[in-house]
Design an enzyme around this catalytic site. Structure first.
Site, PDB file in Angstrom:
ATOM      1  N   ASN A  65      -7.475  -4.410   5.440  1.00  0.00           N
ATOM      2  CA  ASN A  65      -8.019  -3.577   6.513  1.00  0.00           C
ATOM      3  C   ASN A  65      -8.708  -4.407   7.590  1.00  0.00           C
ATOM      4  O   ASN A  65      -9.793  -4.067   8.060  1.00  0.00           O
ATOM      5  CB  ASN A  65      -8.964  -2.518   5.939  1.00  0.00           C
ATOM      6  CG  ASN A  65      -8.249  -1.210   5.646  1.00  0.00           C
ATOM      7  OD1 ASN A  65      -7.408  -0.754   6.420  1.00  0.00           O
ATOM      8  ND2 ASN A  65      -8.567  -0.599   4.515  1.00  0.00           N
ATOM      9  N   ASP A  94      -4.288  -4.964   0.826  1.00  0.00           N
ATOM     10  CA  ASP A  94      -4.637  -4.348   2.104  1.00  0.00           C
ATOM     11  C   ASP A  94      -6.081  -4.738   2.422  1.00  0.00           C
ATOM     12  O   ASP A  94      -7.020  -4.209   1.854  1.00  0.00           O
ATOM     13  CB  ASP A  94      -4.484  -2.830   1.997  1.00  0.00           C
ATOM     14  CG  ASP A  94      -4.831  -2.105   3.292  1.00  0.00           C
ATOM     15  OD1 ASP A  94      -5.283  -2.766   4.251  1.00  0.00           O
ATOM     16  OD2 ASP A  94      -4.662  -0.874   3.338  1.00  0.00           O
ATOM     17  N   ASP A 137      -2.163  -6.144   6.011  1.00  0.00           N
ATOM     18  CA  ASP A 137      -1.845  -6.484   4.615  1.00  0.00           C
ATOM     19  C   ASP A 137      -1.576  -7.985   4.560  1.00  0.00           C
ATOM     20  O   ASP A 137      -0.707  -8.495   5.274  1.00  0.00           O
ATOM     21  CB  ASP A 137      -0.626  -5.706   4.145  1.00  0.00           C
ATOM     22  CG  ASP A 137      -0.814  -4.204   4.303  1.00  0.00           C
ATOM     23  OD1 ASP A 137      -1.325  -3.583   3.361  1.00  0.00           O
ATOM     24  OD2 ASP A 137      -0.460  -3.671   5.376  1.00  0.00           O
ATOM     25  N   ASP A 143       2.745   4.650   5.232  1.00  0.00           N
ATOM     26  CA  ASP A 143       2.547   4.139   6.590  1.00  0.00           C
ATOM     27  C   ASP A 143       2.430   2.614   6.605  1.00  0.00           C
ATOM     28  O   ASP A 143       2.336   2.005   7.670  1.00  0.00           O
ATOM     29  CB  ASP A 143       1.334   4.788   7.276  1.00  0.00           C
ATOM     30  CG  ASP A 143       0.132   4.933   6.373  1.00  0.00           C
ATOM     31  OD1 ASP A 143       0.130   4.370   5.257  1.00  0.00           O
ATOM     32  OD2 ASP A 143      -0.826   5.622   6.774  1.00  0.00           O
ATOM     33  N   HIS A 144       2.442   1.987   5.434  1.00  0.00           N
ATOM     34  CA  HIS A 144       2.508   0.529   5.302  1.00  0.00           C
ATOM     35  C   HIS A 144       3.926   0.123   4.907  1.00  0.00           C
ATOM     36  O   HIS A 144       4.679   0.928   4.346  1.00  0.00           O
ATOM     37  CB  HIS A 144       1.560   0.024   4.210  1.00  0.00           C
ATOM     38  CG  HIS A 144       0.119   0.212   4.505  1.00  0.00           C
ATOM     39  ND1 HIS A 144      -0.739  -0.824   4.785  1.00  0.00           N
ATOM     40  CD2 HIS A 144      -0.650   1.346   4.537  1.00  0.00           C
ATOM     41  CE1 HIS A 144      -1.958  -0.369   4.978  1.00  0.00           C
ATOM     42  NE2 HIS A 144      -1.928   0.945   4.831  1.00  0.00           N
ATOM     43  N   GLU A 154      -3.909   1.952  -2.882  1.00  0.00           N
ATOM     44  CA  GLU A 154      -3.996   3.386  -2.597  1.00  0.00           C
ATOM     45  C   GLU A 154      -3.110   4.185  -3.540  1.00  0.00           C
ATOM     46  O   GLU A 154      -2.276   4.980  -3.123  1.00  0.00           O
ATOM     47  CB  GLU A 154      -3.657   3.686  -1.126  1.00  0.00           C
ATOM     48  CG  GLU A 154      -4.824   3.444  -0.189  1.00  0.00           C
ATOM     49  CD  GLU A 154      -4.727   4.239   1.096  1.00  0.00           C
ATOM     50  OE1 GLU A 154      -5.270   5.372   1.128  1.00  0.00           O
ATOM     51  OE2 GLU A 154      -4.136   3.743   2.066  1.00  0.00           O
ATOM     52  N   ASN A 161       0.875  -1.168   0.000  1.00  0.00           N
ATOM     53  CA  ASN A 161       0.000   0.000   0.000  1.00  0.00           C
ATOM     54  C   ASN A 161       0.915   1.221   0.000  1.00  0.00           C
ATOM     55  O   ASN A 161       1.515   1.559   1.025  1.00  0.00           O
ATOM     56  CB  ASN A 161      -0.914  -0.018   1.232  1.00  0.00           C
ATOM     57  CG  ASN A 161      -1.853   1.177   1.271  1.00  0.00           C
ATOM     58  OD1 ASN A 161      -1.483   2.291   0.894  1.00  0.00           O
ATOM     59  ND2 ASN A 161      -3.067   0.971   1.744  1.00  0.00           N
TER      60      ASN A 161
END
Length: 258
Positions: A149, A147, A218, A247-248, A34, A7
């Site tokens: 979530n 991802d 993930d 941030d991943h 993303e 991501n």
């Protein structure tokens, strides 16, 4: 064969990070999430210069998924998850690549819970479960990767008691994840590291990365047709420490030859 998911949290704003990671690790197939860019702004030429053919499903400012390959051009088989023709979010793309069927996904966040965003997340997950069942029934060598979530268990989240009301840790969402696994899908990372604390996401706030206060959201799921080829899996967590990074962190697996 090395297959990864990342991501990127904005493919153009973090293109330098993506290219650095691709050059460092040279995965054979990569799923991105993303993108946060419309189709016409996907950095196709830069990706090609790095040695990768690509397909992508973009969307302005939000969402967006892509599949990159340096082992043959991906042949797109599906754009968008089936089951709701009114869902225009760019969250799923599927392609035949090097003898595999790769489904790259970005599952909805779902917050705040309860509410319409959470309802959308659950409905999207139901569509994924239905599509996953069709792939399993077909017996194809397939992956569902991206991802999700969702933190499946308490081991997958730092201080789980703080996440009880969050859509990523909701009982309904975790149950949906395990219903998917019950079809025969194999969680590659957890299979290779059954007892380890492994995270794939660290918030930008509260010094989360330095404190290793992360989440495992993930995932790489393997169909029974290829699960036996799994020989390695891990997280390139050091990438999360790079300047202007996502941030991943990238997650990868290795498959033995067929």
């Amino acid at each position: 064969m090395k297959i990864a998911t990342y991501n990127v949290n904005g493919v153009n704003g973090r293109l330098a990070v993506l290219l650095r990671w691709l050059d460092e690790t040279r995965p054979d197939i990569v799923c991105l999430q993303e993108l946060k860019a419309p189709d016409e702004r996907f950095p196709e030429s830069a990706i090609a210069e790095a040695g990768y053919a690509a397909i992508w499903h973009g969307q302005k400012s939000w969402n967006g998924v892509a599949i990159l390959s340096r082992v043959g051009a991906p042949v797109e088989t599906r754009r968008g998850l089936p089951g709701d023709p009114l869902d225009l979010h760019s969250r799923y793309i599927e392609a035949a690549v090097a003898g595999l069927l790769v489904g790259g996904l970005y599952l909805p966040n779902g917050n705040p819970r309860p509410g319409p965003k959470f309802d959308y997340k659950l409905a999207w997950f139901e569509r994924l479960i239905e599509h996953g069942a069709e792939l399993i029934a077909a017996g194809v060598p397939a992956l569902l990767i991206g991802d999700f979530n969702v933190m499946p268990t308490e081991r997958d989240v730092y201080k789980p008691e703080r996440w009880l009301d969050d859509a990523l840790f909701a009982p309904e969402v975790r149950n949906a994840y395990f219903r998917l696994l019950d079809q025969g899908w194999v969680d590659a990372l957890r299979t290779m590291h059954p007892d380890e604390t492994i995270y794939t996401f660290w918030d930008y706030f509260r010094n989360a990365y330095a404190r290793n206060a992360g989440l495992r959201i993930d995932h790489v799921l393997l169909s029974p047709a290829i699960a036996g080829r799994l020989v390695g899996a891990g997280v390139d967590s050091h990438v999360r420490g790079w300047e202007k990074t996502s941030d991943h962190a990238p997650v990868w697996i290795e498959l033995a030859p067929a």
